[in-house]
Every structure is written in C-alpha cells, then in structure tokens.
Motif scaffolding. Structure first.
Motif, PDB file in Angstrom:
ATOM      1  N   UNK A  68       0.755  -1.223   0.022  1.00 16.40           N
ATOM      2  CA  UNK A  68       0.030   0.004   0.067  1.00 16.40           C
ATOM      3  C   UNK A  68       0.805   1.245   0.184  1.00 16.40           C
ATOM      4  N   UNK A 116       2.313   4.799  -1.106  1.00 17.78           N
ATOM      5  CA  UNK A 116       1.555   5.651  -1.990  1.00 17.78           C
ATOM      6  C   UNK A 116       2.468   6.974  -1.816  1.00 17.78           C
ATOM      7  N   UNK A 117       2.598   7.557  -0.801  1.00 12.01           N
ATOM      8  CA  UNK A 117       3.017   9.046  -0.624  1.00 12.01           C
ATOM      9  C   UNK A 117       4.330   9.220  -1.278  1.00 12.01           C
ATOM     10  N   UNK A 129       4.442   8.811  -5.005  1.00 11.34           N
ATOM     11  CA  UNK A 129       3.559   9.935  -5.542  1.00 11.34           C
ATOM     12  C   UNK A 129       4.462  11.476  -5.690  1.00 11.34           C
ATOM     13  N   UNK A 130       5.049  11.712  -4.494  1.00  6.41           N
ATOM     14  CA  UNK A 130       5.620  13.032  -4.369  1.00  6.41           C
ATOM     15  C   UNK A 130       6.914  12.735  -4.810  1.00  6.41           C
ATOM     16  N   UNK A 158      -1.120   1.200  -5.335  1.00  6.74           N
ATOM     17  CA  UNK A 158      -2.245   2.114  -4.804  1.00  6.74           C
ATOM     18  C   UNK A 158      -2.351   3.192  -6.046  1.00  6.74           C
ATOM     19  N   UNK A 169      -4.324   1.627  -8.671  1.00  9.71           N
ATOM     20  CA  UNK A 169      -5.618   1.644  -8.658  1.00  9.71           C
ATOM     21  C   UNK A 169      -6.486   2.903  -8.614  1.00  9.71           C
ATOM     22  N   UNK A 170      -5.856   4.045  -7.905  1.00 11.30           N
ATOM     23  CA  UNK A 170      -6.440   5.059  -7.822  1.00 11.30           C
ATOM     24  C   UNK A 170      -6.642   5.826  -9.394  1.00 11.30           C
ATOM     25  N   UNK A 195     -10.350  -1.437 -11.158  1.00 13.47           N
ATOM     26  CA  UNK A 195      -9.820  -1.137 -10.066  1.00 13.47           C
ATOM     27  C   UNK A 195     -10.108  -2.032  -8.713  1.00 13.47           C
ATOM     28  N   UNK A 213      -8.140  -4.274  -6.245  1.00 14.02           N
ATOM     29  CA  UNK A 213      -8.184  -4.149  -4.681  1.00 14.02           C
ATOM     30  C   UNK A 213      -8.627  -5.369  -3.989  1.00 14.02           C
ATOM     31  N   UNK A 242      -5.241  -7.548  -3.963  1.00 10.18           N
ATOM     32  CA  UNK A 242      -4.648  -6.959  -2.791  1.00 10.18           C
ATOM     33  C   UNK A 242      -5.025  -7.211  -1.477  1.00 10.18           C
ATOM     34  N   UNK A 243      -6.403  -7.189  -1.134  1.00  7.51           N
ATOM     35  CA  UNK A 243      -6.808  -7.647   0.024  1.00  7.51           C
ATOM     36  C   UNK A 243      -6.931  -9.262   0.392  1.00  7.51           C
ATOM     37  N   UNK A 257      -3.242  -9.843   1.284  1.00  9.54           N
ATOM     38  CA  UNK A 257      -2.960  -9.602   2.674  1.00  9.54           C
ATOM     39  C   UNK A 257      -3.612 -10.520   3.582  1.00  9.54           C
ATOM     40  N   UNK A 258      -4.992 -11.120   3.056  1.00  8.17           N
ATOM     41  CA  UNK A 258      -5.552 -12.179   4.149  1.00  8.17           C
ATOM     42  C   UNK A 258      -4.502 -13.367   4.218  1.00  8.17           C
TER      43      UNK A 258
END
Lengths: 278, 321
Positions: free
Chosen positions: B256, B258-259, B262-263, B275, B278-279, B291, B295, B298-299, B302-303
């Motif tokens: 996950x 992202x930041x 992205x920046x 992420x 998907x976004x 999308x 997701x 991804x879920x 993780x599970x």
C-alpha cells in the motif's frame, strides 16, 4: 586483557554506528532548513552544504505561509482534527463501555466484527468507500475526512477496550445505587477514568491526522479546504522551480511536530508502543 | 449530545436536544427496567457499529461486486462481466509491474527491521545519551510523508546533498540519477521508506525488549552468557510476537505504498505502485470495475499472508474478551 579489548571495540562500533545513523537521519533535514533561508539566486549558485548568507531571511516563509496557503492548511487541519478526535473518543469509549460492561446477545459478533475489520487495510477498499462518501454527498468536504477518520479507527477502540477493563466495576455499581443512569455513568465515571487512554489516542491519532495525505488527496479538491499535507503537496505546482520556497513549506510543516515531540517525548513513545502492541 | 442526566432514566423524555443520544429513541413509554437494561448496550453501539459497517463492510462487499462489473463509477447500470477484470489484472504487464515494485518495499522492510532490531538492542543496555539517540532515530517517523518526499527530492537531486557527500569522499563513481534512472529509482524510493519507518519498528522493538524482566539478564550473566547469547536466547524469543506483527505490517505496508513515490516521481521511471495504479484507474480512467478487481487481489494477498503468518508464528496477542 583481550576481554577488555573486545569490549572496547564493541563499544566503539556501537557509538560509531549511532553517529552514522544519526547523520543519515539529520542531514537531509538540515539541508532543507538551510535551503529555506536562501534566496533563489543563492539556492541555485551555492552548494547544499553552504550555509545561507543570512539566517534571518524569512521571505520564503512569508511566501509559503501566504501565497502557499499554509496558514489555511493549519486552520483546516486543526478543525478536522478537533471534530474527528472528539468523535473518535466518544465512539471508542462507547464501544468499549458497551462491550465490557454488558453481556448481551450478539456481543461476541460485534467483537468479531471489529476484530475482522483490522485485517482489511484501508487503502484496499478506498475505491468502494469513495462511492459511499459520494453517495452521502460529502465529496470535496471536510466532513468526508472527519467521517473517515472517526469510522475506521479500530486501533483506538482496542486501546479503550483495554483501559475500560481496568476501571473497577464497583464504581459503576456505587453510582447505580446513587441513582445514576447509564449515560451518567458513561460520562461521569468511564470517560474521566479513561484519561490515559484518551491521551494515547489523541497523540497517535493527532499525528496520524496531521500527516494524512491519501484521504485529502482523494476527497478534497477545493484549495480552500485543504489540510496541511495536500497544501504542501500543491507546492510542487506553482513553486516547482523555487526550491527555497518549497523548503520553507517543508520546515513549516515539520516545526509543530518537532515542538510537540520535544515536549511530549515520553508520552509519544508510550503511545506508539501501546498502540502498536495492543 | 451530552445531556446525560435525562436520557436514559425516563424513556418518555425526549429531552435530549440531538437525536443521537442513546436512550432517546425508546419507543412507547411503559418499558420496565429490565427491558431498558437490555437495550442499553445496543444504543451505545448504534453509532460505532453503523460507522464500521458503512465504512468498512459495505465497501468490502461492494468492492467484490464491482470487481465483476464494467462499472465506470458514474453509470446507473453496472453490467456483469464475470472474471474479465481479473484476467486483465493478471495479464496486463503494466498491472503486474506494480507487484514487482512492491517487492522492493518488501525487501526494504526486512532491512528496516534488522536495523531497528540492532539499534533497539544496543539502546536497551546502558549507553550514553540514550534519549538523544532514541529521539533522532524515531523522529523521522513523525514527519509528514509529503515533507519527506520533498526533503529527499532536495537531498537526492543532481548536485544535491548525497552527491556532494559522495564526491567529498572521493566516490564520484557512485553518483547516480537517484530518482531518474529506472534501474535504481525503486531502490532509492524504498530506501527513503526505510528512513521514514525504521523509527517505528525501533520504538516497538525497544518497548518489547524493555518489558523483559531484568532478573532474566542477571541470571544469564551469572551463567556466563555473552551479549550475543543474551540476544539470541532472551531478547529474540521474547519479542517474537512483535516481530510477527511487524511482518504483517511490512507486507500490507509494501503493497500500500503511496505517498513517497507519488511525491517524488509521480510513478515515473517504473515506480508506480499498486495504490497509485488503482487510484489512477478508478478516478482518472473511470474503470471502477477493474480497479476494484485489483483491490480485491490486494486484499486477498494480505489475508493469505496474515493467515500464513498466524500459522507459522502463532501468538496469543489477539485477546479481546
């Protein structure tokens, strides 16, 4: 003899590694602080390690604050924080009170519902959550952020649950004999006794909300409504080539959290360890 | 909503000014105390459970449903397309690439845990300036992700801080296009992520180590245990649960991200993450169905990982009752 020698060596390695790690942590921040005091000319012509000509040149800060919308960002962040945190505390405490003090049909189910939700990382469901926020008519409003911060915070519910258990039931019983109702017990006994938990939640959640970028990025488009992190992100546009202004924006963002950290160090550490382990 | 006194005792007094206060929604007046006692917990749970269901469970269910449709996010009708979206997730190389990117962050999180464990161990014994070191190592975790992205864009730009350091050490040959070269951009961004999150691991490990009773160390020292033995046979076993938790966080965390990308690169040079994709797919290209399928994948990952972790490293930390 060799024993003291190896001990000495080990100790040297220890301190050297700490100094190196500290430099790695601090250097990038120091450079941005220096950059924020330079003029545009100076920024381009001098090396990153050259100290600014004047440490009192705050014009970049003024630009960042006013034209960059940082001031508004702070106001918005504080607003979102205040409402969301109040909601989180009431919701977390109410949940913990109901689950700990009552035995009722479906209690196990509700517990499992909260437990299961921890397995679902927030980012995965955001595409679908977006439709719900949209359906509620909250897109591009701070209410969307507030609702999301309140509604998906399982960690604080856990923290409250741990603490409610430690409040003696005899307090409730005494109050009941005095004729107090459940709401009165909740507000007069449970909430005041949850102060340490509330402090923990305020700290963790506060830092989380202050730093949150994904949600405002997704839900807020109006520059007037931006919290601090998307306000800073927006610097990449108009100030794209003005690194000295961007630097000032970064420093403005860091200072409040640094001050908070220096004052509340111990509580912050404790908050994170209690928040993380249980 | 804080009119505590009147709310519960008299079901007929709808005196609380706001509708939300528990107790005010009791229908009919003649309820006995037992009936009221029974309804109370539900009233306290009304809002929390409603929010939980509305913001977690409804989205999860909807997401599964959308993932089998061609919905664009706006249309009134959603056409069922079966597993088409899933096929596309696993056959489009651009979609698969984001999994490859998350491997970088996954590997980085191991590096991060090793560093954190090292510093947590040495700082849990007697050492000078303990609080200073602790503060410096932890503080980056508190910095805003956008600020971190910008700090490192500045630090890593050509002729920026890192390049200057390398040159002054005579290591010109190591100077790179840190975020511009697709071969190393992901490694760079993952390193920034280590810089950011190491402190959290460190503080979690430190807290766990410090909760070990000092008598155990004393006993070990009498038995002639070395520091390494102490680490291997006392520290490591007693922080196993927290290491296990960090592993789960590392996996869901590396999926996950992202930041920072992205920046710093906005997904350029092959640094696009799950992420981000998907976004972009859902909100820029209006492919909510596809999308959602991503997701869901991804879920599920993780599970599965969480389940495996629980099997491999069982612990008793999840005790809610």
């Amino acid at each position: 003899m060799t024993r003291t020698l190896t001990a000495g060596l080990a100790s040297t390695v220890k301190y050297v590694s700490l100094v190196v790690a500290s430099l790695v942590m601090i250097l990038p921040i120091v450079l941005i602080v220096m950059g924020s005091f330079k003029t545009n000319q100076e920024f381009l012509s001098t090396g990153p390690f050259t100290a600014p000509e004047s440490w009192t040149n705050v014009s970049n800060y003024v630009t960042a604050f006013t034209r960059g919308g940082m001031a508004r960002g702070f106001v918005n962040t504080v607003l979102i924080f205040t409402v969301a945190i109040a909601g989180t505390i009431l919701i977390g405490a109410a949940t913990a009170y109901a689950l700990d003090r009552f035995r009722f049909v479906g209690r196990r189910g509700v517990l499992n519902l909260f437990l299961l939700a921890t397995l679902v990382p927030g980012v995965t469901t955001q595409v679908a959550t977006f439709q719900i926020i949209n359906w509620l008519g909250l897109y591009d409003s701070q209410a969307a952020l507030i609702l999301l911060f309140m509604g998906t915070d399982i960690i604080s519910i856990y923290i409250f649950l741990q603490f409610v258990r430690s409040i003696p039931r005899s307090l409730d019983e005494a109050a009941t004999i005095d004729g107090a109702g459940h709401l009165r017990i909740f507000f007069r006994i449970i909430l005041p006794n949850l102060k340490p938990a509330i402090a923990t939640v305020v700290i963790i959640k506060g830092i989380g909300i202050y730093n949150e970028f994904f949600l405002p990025f997704l839900y807020i488009t109006d520059p007037e409504k931006r919290p601090i992190s998307t306000a800073l992100f927006a610097f990449k546009g108009p100030f794209g080539s003005q690194w000295e202004v961007i630097s000032a924006g970064v420093v403005i963002t860091i200072v409040p959290i640094l001050v908070l950290f220096l004052f509340l160090q111990r509580f912050i550490y404790n908050g994170f360890t209690s928040g993380a382990t249980k | 909503m804080t009119t505590a006194e009147t709310g519960v005792r008299r079901p007929t007094t709808a005196a609380a000014p706001t509708g939300r206060a528990p107790g005010t929604s009791s229908p009919g007046g003649a309820a006995g105390p037992r009936w009221r006692r029974r309804i109370v917990p539900y009233l306290f749970l009304l809002v929390p459970v409603a929010l939980l269901v509305l913001l977690t469970y409804v989205p999860v269910v909807n997401m599964f449903w959308y993932s089998f449709t061609d919905w664009d996010g706006l249309d009134k009708t959603k056409n069922l397309v079966g597993f088409e979206n899933y096929t596309e997730v696993f056959t489009d190389p651009e979609n698969l690439h984001v999994f490859y990117v998350s491997l970088y962050y996954f590997v980085a999180s191991f590096v991060q845990m090793v560093i954190a464990l090292y510093f947590a161990t040495i700082l849990s014994f007697r050492i000078r300036f303990k609080n200073l070191w602790k503060g410096i190592l932890f503080f980056p975790y508190l910095i805003n992700g956008v600020a971190i992205g910008l700090i490192f864009l500045n630090f890593l730009r050509p002729e920026g801080g890192l390049d200057t350091v390398l040159m002054s050490l005579g290591l010109e040959s190591l100077v790179q296009q840190w975020t511009g070269d697709p071969d190393i951009a992901n490694a760079t961004l993952a390193s920034v992520s280590v810089w950011r999150y190491m402190g959290l691991n460190f503080v979690m490990f430190l807290g766990a180590i410090q909760s070990i009773s000092s008598e155990i160390y004393e006993a070990a020292e009498i038995d002639g245990a070395s520091r390494w033995h102490e680490f291997r046979y006392i520290i490591l076993p007693s922080i196993r649960p927290i290491v296990g938790l960090s592993l789960i966080l590392a996996i869901s965390g590396s999926l996950s991200v992202f930041e920072i990308p992205k920046v710093m690169t906005d997904g350029g040079n092959g640094t696009e993450t799950f992420v981000m994709r998907t976004v972009w797919m859902a909100f820029n290209r209006n492919m909510v169905g596809l999308a959602s399928a991503m997701a869901v994948v991804l879920l599920v990952v993780v599970l599965i990982v969480t389940w495996v972790q629980r099997k491999v490293l069982p612990d008793d930390e999840v005790d809610l009752t």
